[in-house]
Design an enzyme around this catalytic site. Structure first.
Site, PDB file in Angstrom:
ATOM      1  CB  SER A 101       3.760  -1.814  11.677  1.00  0.00           C
ATOM      2  OG  SER A 101       2.720  -0.919  11.406  1.00  0.00           O
ATOM      3  CG  ASP A 147       1.937   1.427  13.382  1.00  0.00           C
ATOM      4  OD1 ASP A 147       1.862   1.285  12.166  1.00  0.00           O
ATOM      5  OD2 ASP A 147       1.998   0.490  14.185  1.00  0.00           O
ATOM      6  CB  SER A 162       3.254   1.746   7.648  1.00  0.00           C
ATOM      7  OG  SER A 162       4.480   1.098   7.883  1.00  0.00           O
TER       8      SER A 162
END
Length: 350
Positions: free
Chosen positions: A273, A275, A235
């Site tokens: 991830s 984000d 991340s």
């Protein structure tokens, strides 16, 4: 391309420090834990030196890919202000840091949670379990306090604070920062960014348009040296600050542009991830004037690219371990944007 150079991305000039510290009032502090299998830490971003609960600043956040365990985003989205400094740490340290923020706020304003409304802690995280024993739950209250006390406009970058155990493009990751100056209506405004870089695969790595990761990956494949197992997709936290007179709605739009800068590093939004982009501002909420939206968006994109580059280069040079004020220095995916503003206290009875 010189491997040790720091390319200047875009055409806008950088600030004096070349970091988020160029935005007046913004300071950053680290507390680094480096003891055998414990390789982690806490980083704190302060919008100003006043009490953040009594002197709230406009803020916004954009979730680019929501695989994350942040605390405080819902209220930032609803009310559009910060009530505590922004804290960064590892995934399993979020709860401890949030409690430390609450204790610090209550110590400063004992009316919180009684005569006044409760406080909204704001903590972002990346998973540093590849290099750190994350199950040790090493992060505690005192590490947040140490990072808060160490906050300064001149701060270290690289393998420090929350960035200590992070990996990026199959290389060492960490903390990076950059700034750009934009002139609108004959007035200069500063946009600064801080990233916690913990994402990407080596073949994707692109710096200033050069796909340097492909060459590094090819060298790695032909090397006789043993290589470690690749870290899983990670991340990035992107924090953006500005002194431009923007409200929370405008900051929300600007925070989304950080994703364009991230993409130019070669990154993609992976399934696992986290984000998030967040933005805040420095000046008063009601001193508004029109600003070209195109110039604002471009500056956010370029600053995001620049601070990622600094995170990679600085982390390869540094291995400092401390919880005190860092020595002066020149100047994945989650992004937080805020604007630093000194304002009159906002009523806590709403």
């Amino acid at each position: 391309m010189n491997m040790l150079s720091m390319p200047h991305v875009g055409v806008l000039p950088a600030g004096v420090l070349g970091t988020i510290g160029d935005v007046a009032g913004v300071t950053v502090g680290h507390c680094t834990l480096a003891d055998g299998p414990i390789q982690t830490g806490v980083t704190v971003v302060r919008a100003h030196r006043d009490d953040p609960y009594r002197h709230k600043v406009p803020a916004a956040a954009s979730v680019i890919n929501g695989f994350g365990k942040s605390i405080g985003l819902v209220q930032v989205e609803e009310l559009g202000v910060l009530e505590t400094p922004i804290a960064l740490t590892n995934t399993f340290g979020v709860a401890a840091v949030a409690q430390a923020q609450i204790r610090a706020a209550v110590a400063s304003s004992p009316q919180i949670g009684r005569e006044w409304s409760t406080v909204n802690p704001l903590v972002f995280e990346c998973n540093d379990g590849y290099l750190n024993d994350i199950q040790a739950l090493a992060v505690a209250d005192q590490h947040y306090v140490a990072a808060l006390d160490a906050a300064t406009s001149r701060f270290e970058r690289g393998s420090v604070g929350a960035g200590r155990g992070m990996s990026c493009f199959d290389l060492k990751g960490g903390m990076g920062s950059a700034s750009r100056i934009v002139n609108v209506a004959r007035q200069d405004f500063t946009v600064g960014a801080l990233v916690l870089a913990n994402f990407g695969r080596l073949p994707m790595l692109t710096i200033d348009g050069v796909p340097i990761g492909r060459e590094l990956s090819a060298r790695k494949q032909t090397s006789t040296q043993p290589t470690a197992t690749k870290p899983e997709q990670g991340s990035i936290i992107m924090i953006v600050a500005t002194d431009a007179p923007l409200d929370s709605r405008q900051l929300k739009r600007l925070s989304m542009r950080a994703a364009a800068g991230l993409a130019r590093t070669g990154s993609v939004y992976g399934h696992g991830s986290g984000d998030i982009a967040s933005r805040s501002r420095r000046r008063g909420l009601f001193r508004m004037r029109p600003i070209s939206s195109q110039r604002r968006r471009c500056s956010a994109t370029r600053v995001s690219i620049r601070c990622f580059t600094h995170a990679r280069i600085a982390s390869s040079r540094q291995s400092s371990m401390h919880c005190g004020p860092p020595p002066p220095s020149p100047g994945a995916t989650r992004t937080h944007v805020f604007r630093c503003v000194k304002r009159r206290p906002i009523s806590n009875n709403c």
